[in-house]
Design a protein around this motif. Structure first.
Motif, mmCIF file in Angstrom:
data_model
loop_
_atom_site.group_PDB
_atom_site.id
_atom_site.type_symbol
_atom_site.label_atom_id
_atom_site.label_comp_id
_atom_site.label_asym_id
_atom_site.label_seq_id
_atom_site.Cartn_x
_atom_site.Cartn_y
_atom_site.Cartn_z
ATOM 1 N N VAL A 49 0.842 -1.199 0.000
ATOM 2 C CA VAL A 49 0.000 0.000 0.000
ATOM 3 C C VAL A 49 0.877 1.249 0.000
ATOM 4 O O VAL A 49 0.681 2.177 -0.795
ATOM 5 C CB VAL A 49 -0.947 0.011 1.217
ATOM 6 C CG1 VAL A 49 -1.643 1.360 1.345
ATOM 7 C CG2 VAL A 49 -1.983 -1.099 1.118
ATOM 8 N N TYR A 261 -16.166 1.820 2.926
ATOM 9 C CA TYR A 261 -16.067 3.080 2.181
ATOM 10 C C TYR A 261 -17.444 3.705 2.029
ATOM 11 O O TYR A 261 -18.404 3.054 1.627
ATOM 12 C CB TYR A 261 -15.455 2.822 0.808
ATOM 13 C CG TYR A 261 -15.455 4.041 -0.090
ATOM 14 C CD1 TYR A 261 -14.538 5.076 0.115
ATOM 15 C CD2 TYR A 261 -16.373 4.155 -1.125
ATOM 16 C CE1 TYR A 261 -14.544 6.201 -0.704
ATOM 17 C CE2 TYR A 261 -16.379 5.269 -1.949
ATOM 18 C CZ TYR A 261 -15.469 6.289 -1.734
ATOM 19 O OH TYR A 261 -15.481 7.397 -2.549
ATOM 20 N N ASP A 290 -10.194 -4.653 3.165
ATOM 21 C CA ASP A 290 -10.102 -3.747 2.014
ATOM 22 C C ASP A 290 -9.010 -2.705 2.280
ATOM 23 O O ASP A 290 -9.286 -1.584 2.717
ATOM 24 C CB ASP A 290 -11.438 -3.054 1.761
ATOM 25 C CG ASP A 290 -12.492 -3.996 1.233
ATOM 26 O OD1 ASP A 290 -12.133 -4.921 0.479
ATOM 27 O OD2 ASP A 290 -13.674 -3.815 1.569
ATOM 28 N N HIS A 292 -7.349 -0.331 0.941
ATOM 29 C CA HIS A 292 -7.295 0.649 -0.133
ATOM 30 C C HIS A 292 -7.302 2.044 0.471
ATOM 31 O O HIS A 292 -7.419 2.213 1.687
ATOM 32 C CB HIS A 292 -8.467 0.449 -1.090
ATOM 33 C CG HIS A 292 -8.554 -0.934 -1.655
ATOM 34 N ND1 HIS A 292 -7.621 -1.438 -2.545
ATOM 35 C CD2 HIS A 292 -9.435 -1.945 -1.421
ATOM 36 C CE1 HIS A 292 -7.938 -2.679 -2.864
ATOM 37 N NE2 HIS A 292 -9.025 -3.022 -2.185
ATOM 38 N N GLN A 310 -11.825 6.936 -5.188
ATOM 39 C CA GLN A 310 -11.249 5.732 -4.586
ATOM 40 C C GLN A 310 -9.898 5.404 -5.229
ATOM 41 O O GLN A 310 -9.710 5.604 -6.419
ATOM 42 C CB GLN A 310 -12.191 4.543 -4.801
ATOM 43 C CG GLN A 310 -13.585 4.753 -4.260
ATOM 44 C CD GLN A 310 -14.545 3.692 -4.748
ATOM 45 O OE1 GLN A 310 -14.350 2.508 -4.485
ATOM 46 N NE2 GLN A 310 -15.581 4.097 -5.465
ATOM 47 N N TRP A 312 -7.905 2.108 -5.648
ATOM 48 C CA TRP A 312 -7.814 0.657 -5.477
ATOM 49 C C TRP A 312 -6.363 0.236 -5.615
ATOM 50 O O TRP A 312 -5.661 0.654 -6.539
ATOM 51 C CB TRP A 312 -8.660 -0.052 -6.529
ATOM 52 C CG TRP A 312 -10.132 0.202 -6.371
ATOM 53 C CD1 TRP A 312 -10.767 0.748 -5.298
ATOM 54 C CD2 TRP A 312 -11.147 -0.080 -7.339
ATOM 55 N NE1 TRP A 312 -12.111 0.828 -5.507
ATOM 56 C CE2 TRP A 312 -12.383 0.327 -6.766
ATOM 57 C CE3 TRP A 312 -11.151 -0.638 -8.614
ATOM 58 C CZ2 TRP A 312 -13.593 0.191 -7.442
ATOM 59 C CZ3 TRP A 312 -12.356 -0.778 -9.280
ATOM 60 C CH2 TRP A 312 -13.561 -0.374 -8.706
ATOM 61 N N ILE A 313 -5.909 -0.595 -4.710
ATOM 62 C CA ILE A 313 -4.509 -0.987 -4.679
ATOM 63 C C ILE A 313 -4.389 -2.498 -4.855
ATOM 64 O O ILE A 313 -4.379 -3.262 -3.884
ATOM 65 C CB ILE A 313 -3.832 -0.526 -3.367
ATOM 66 C CG1 ILE A 313 -4.008 0.988 -3.207
ATOM 67 C CG2 ILE A 313 -2.343 -0.909 -3.347
ATOM 68 C CD1 ILE A 313 -3.471 1.562 -1.930
#
Length: 319
Positions: A49, A261, A290, A292, A310, A312-313
């Motif tokens: 991350v 989220y 999650d 992210h 958002q 997203w990773i």
């Protein structure tokens, strides 16, 4: 009290991160929290991350608490590992604590610590430099601790960037450490609650003084969801709504805690008519499984000011 306000505002003017010369220039910042949760297996995911976020061009990052679950150790060793992670962010990182770092540390799985002792440890380790952020590059911050009446609250921060006022306020999940079973054990809660209200009011007063385009407040607790507990947040929420309605300009509240989220407008001028407090937006970040993040673009050309996207990773699965 007037003298204390003067001392605080002078400190803010001296130590705050200065406004950019061009308030019309858009910029981004990144928010995340509630990770790495399941330790130690999530550590490598968190490293991915960080690596992904270090490739981006944000002005700074903010971590909104819970860098571990309530069932993993609250040891100094665990804290130092996370501190190392926070300092590996290329851009400045500002951190506000969650409940899993201290209020839940009395659980056997977490090490059966005294909660207030772990809070002191968090303050000593993560807020040793009261006037700067964490990260490889740092930014100047002001701290509520500059006011002698609130000297212990080193975690409550304020800064300015491109015409926007930012602040962290220490509110945590688990009903904000308010004990409904033993009302005589809530000394820590009441002291911190007073400090948080004072800081909230200071943030809005300073934003008005600076003619800020808007305000962003970061805290851990999901104060909006009813089953998250209300006794620990009712006073703060009332003061927050009053301040937001008076301020008129856009206000963004960012929290973690619920690992879901969400972007919504949960404050109402009139509940029966479902008339929202339009200038208030709540952003709740990803968390736990999650892992992210969320990017917020501040766009002065947009009347709503804050544009939320958002991040997203997929790299969290590469380890």
């Amino acid at each position: 009290m007037k003298l204390r306000f003067c001392i605080l505002f002078v400190s803010i003017l001296i130590h705050s991160f200065s406004f950019s010369q061009n308030k019309k220039t858009p910029f981004t910042f990144i928010v995340l929290g509630d990770m790495p949760y399941n330790l130690p297996k999530d550590n490598l995911k968190f490293e991915n991350v960080i690596a992904a976020l270090n490739k981006r061009n944000q002005a700074f990052n903010v971590f909104v608490g819970d860098f571990k679950s309530s069932k993993t150790p609250c040891s100094d060793t665990a804290f130092q590992k996370i501190l190392g992670y926070f300092n590996s962010f290329k851009k400045p990182l500002i951190y506000t604590p969650g409940d899993n770092e201290w209020t839940d540390c009395g659980k056997p799985q977490a090490g059966s610590y005294t909660t207030n002792e772990r809070l002191s440890a968090i303050r000593a380790q993560f807020f040793k430099d009261t006037l700067h952020s964490l990260g490889k590059s740092t930014m100047e911050l002001s701290s509520e601790s500059s006011n002698v009446a609130y000297a212990k609250y080193v975690e409550n921060k304020m800064w300015k960037y491109n015409g926007i006022s930012f602040a962290t306020i220490h509110l945590v999940g688990s009903n904000n450490n308010f004990n409904t079973d033993n009302l005589n054990s809530n000394e820590e809660f009441y002291e911190r609650s007073n400090a948080d209200i004072f800081w909230l009011n200071t943030v809005f007063e300073q934003a008005k003084k600076d003619n800020s385009l808007g305000i962003v407040i970061f805290e851990h607790a999901d104060m909006i969801t009813p089953d998250k507990g209300k006794e620990g947040f009712v006073t703060f929420l009332k003061e927050l709504q009053k301040r937001v309605e008076t301020y008129k300009k856009p206000v963004l509240l960012v929290n973690g805690d619920s690992h879901e989220y969400k972007v919504d407008k949960p404050l109402y001028e009139n509940v029966e008519l479902k008339k929202t407090v339009l200038n208030f937006t709540r952003l709740q970040v990803f968390g736990e499984a999650d892992m992210h993040a969320v990017e917020v673009t501040v766009n002065p050309k947009n009347p709503a000011l804050f544009e939320i996207n958002q991040i997203w990773i997929p790299e969290i699965n590469k380890f």
